[in-house]
Design an enzyme around this catalytic site. Structure first.
Site, PDB file in Angstrom:
ATOM      1  CE  LYS A 176      -4.485   0.716   0.266  1.00 17.93           C
ATOM      2  NZ  LYS A 176      -5.488  -0.267  -0.156  1.00 17.93           N
TER       3      LYS A 176
HETATM    4  N1  GLU Z   1      -7.066  -0.021  -3.711  1.00 20.74           N
HETATM    5  C1  GLU Z   1      -7.734  -1.240  -4.027  1.00 20.74           C
HETATM    6  C2  GLU Z   1      -7.769  -2.136  -2.806  1.00 20.74           C
HETATM    7  O1  GLU Z   1      -7.626  -1.687  -1.709  1.00 20.74           O
HETATM    8  C3  GLU Z   1      -7.168  -1.911  -5.265  1.00 20.74           C
HETATM    9  C4  GLU Z   1      -5.724  -2.304  -5.161  1.00 20.74           C
HETATM   10  C5  GLU Z   1      -5.145  -2.856  -6.445  1.00 20.74           C
HETATM   11  O2  GLU Z   1      -5.864  -3.054  -7.394  1.00 20.74           O
HETATM   12  O3  GLU Z   1      -3.929  -3.077  -6.454  1.00 20.74           O
HETATM   13  O4  GLU Z   1      -8.005  -3.307  -2.900  1.00 20.74           O
END
Ligand code: GLU
Length: 415
Positions: A107
């Site tokens: 993240k």
């Molecule tokens: N931000 C989204 C999540 O929390 C998508 C993350 C992604 O596709 O890498 O799952």
């Protein structure tokens, strides 16, 4: 967050501990899986339009990469600090493992309130940030995506900044615009995935979705698509909200009329003809299914005993803290946890990334069919595990995921 409430990381770690106990995870493996692999903090100086220099702080946390490249979104939010990004990176590890796609968890974020920033300021900040973390990214290393307050345009800037040094590299980020290798279906994927999971849950639990009343907190990338996908299925949406507040009508909102709100800078509270409610009131409103689809920590010991829904579908990441989770479980509310409910987003990202690598494009129908398949199968696996152990879905989902990551970590020789 009020005093005495757990931080996002403490809360996610408590969910992890509960599931790790369930599967008797070895101590050595526990130490490996509970900490991040790499955490970087970077300085992001931006010359604002008025000539002033603002210096923001950005993060990228790579939690575990045993099952594939690190994967996870980038959020722009004042609360996006290291503690939160760390917690969310670990959730991504469990999410990708649970739906069995070949990624690890990561993240990123910048501690910033982007609401009043111009497009030029956002672009400058995004490029600076991408350059600062570029050395830990890679098509087979770490692949960012949109998250809170980021979107396809932000991904286009990230891809452009990365490509400047590496050649045209669409697979470096997912959630891109369609003209730059984005996949038709990806933008709606988190929201559609939420609804596919709800359909699977209602089928298993004998709940009639056609008479259910659904309340959705948030009307951005996720919430607006949940509303649209429900509307397509003729399911009643009784409340929606955004950062400014919400609207409610017990016999249902006109979702089609709200659609252009999601793509404009307007707020749902500007739509006339409905009762106005606050975001806190939405959590407690009269509904059958509650879908938090915005920020974390919105269901805690402060309000969990006043939730009236019988199903909580966690479209946001970490909307419920440990105390909230305990209260809801004791009250018999069925919680479909974030790592399952919102996994359609990263699953759609996997489809996009795989297509980029193959330089091939699926039709949207195929994308949605494959997505439904992954979401339904994942829900059934979690529900089977939960029923066999007589436990709620969250510990079941974590247990399945932790077991998979532990097996991969062992085989890779991490311990
Ligand atoms: N931000 C989204 C999540 O929390 C998508 C993350 C992604 O596709 O890498 O799952």
């Amino acid at each position: 967050m009020g005093t005495g409430e757990p931080s996002p990381l403490e809360s996610v770690n408590a969910f992890f501990d509960e599931a790790a106990d369930l599967i008797h995870l070895r101590d050595e493996m526990y130490a490996v899986l509970k900490t991040s692999y790499r955490e970087i903090q970077v300085q992001v100086p931006v010359r604002m339009d008025n000539g002033d220099l603002s210096v923001f702080t950005g993060y990228r946390v790579q939690h575990n990469g045993a099952r594939g490249p690190y994967k996870g979104g980038i959020r722009y939010h004042p609360a996006a600090d290291l503690d939160e990004v760390r917690a969310l990176a670990s959730l991504m590890t469990w999410k990708t493992a649970l739906v069995d796609i070949p990624f690890g968890g990561a993240k990123g974020g910048i501690t910033v309130d982007p609401t009043d920033m111009s497009a030029h300021e956002l672009e400058t900040m995004t490029r600076r940030f991408t350059n600062a973390i570029g050395h830990v990214l890679g098509v087979n290393r770490d692949i960012p995506a949109p998250d809170v307050n980021t979107n396809a345009q932000v991904m286009a800037w990230m891809m452009d900044a990365y490509s400047a040094g590496h050649g045209y590299t669409p697979a470096i980020v997912t959630g891109k615009p369609l003209d730059l290798g984005g996949a038709p279906g990806r933008e709606a994927a988190t929201g559609r995935g939420v609804v596919y999971v709800l359909e699977a849950a209602c089928k298993r639990w004998g709940v009639d979705l056609s008479t259910a009343r659904v309340a959705i907190q948030g009307f951005g990338n996720v919430g607006s698509w949940v509303a649209r996908a429900l509307h397509e299925q003729h399911v009643r949406v009784v409340a929606v909200s955004d950062a400014r507040g919400g609207i409610y009508r017990s016999d249902g909102l006109d979702v089609a009329a709200l659609e252009d709100i999601a793509t404009s800078r307007r707020s749902v509270v500007e739509v006339a003809g409905y009762d106005q409610i606050t975001n806190d009131e939405l959590i407690e409103c009269d509904c059958d299914v509650l879908v938090p689809a915005a920020l974390g920590d919105v269901i805690t010991q402060r309000n969990a005993d006043r939730v009236r829904a019988t199903i909580l579908l966690e479209a946001a990441n970490h909307p419920t803290d440990t105390a909230g989770d305990k209260i809801l479980n004791e009250r018999g509310v069925r919680i479909v946890p974030d790592v399952l409910a919102n996994a359609g987003g990263v699953t759609g990202s996997y489809f996009e990334w795989a297509q980029n690598i193959q330089q091939f494009k699926w039709k949207e129908g195929r994308f949605n069919d494959e997505l439904r398949d992954v979401m339904t199968r994942s829900f059934d696996a979690v529900a089977d595990f939960a029923e066999s152990r007589r436990i709620p879905l969250r510990p079941a989902a974590f247990a399945i995921a932790i077991e998979r990551v532990a097996r991969a970590s062992k085989m890779r020789g991490y311990i």
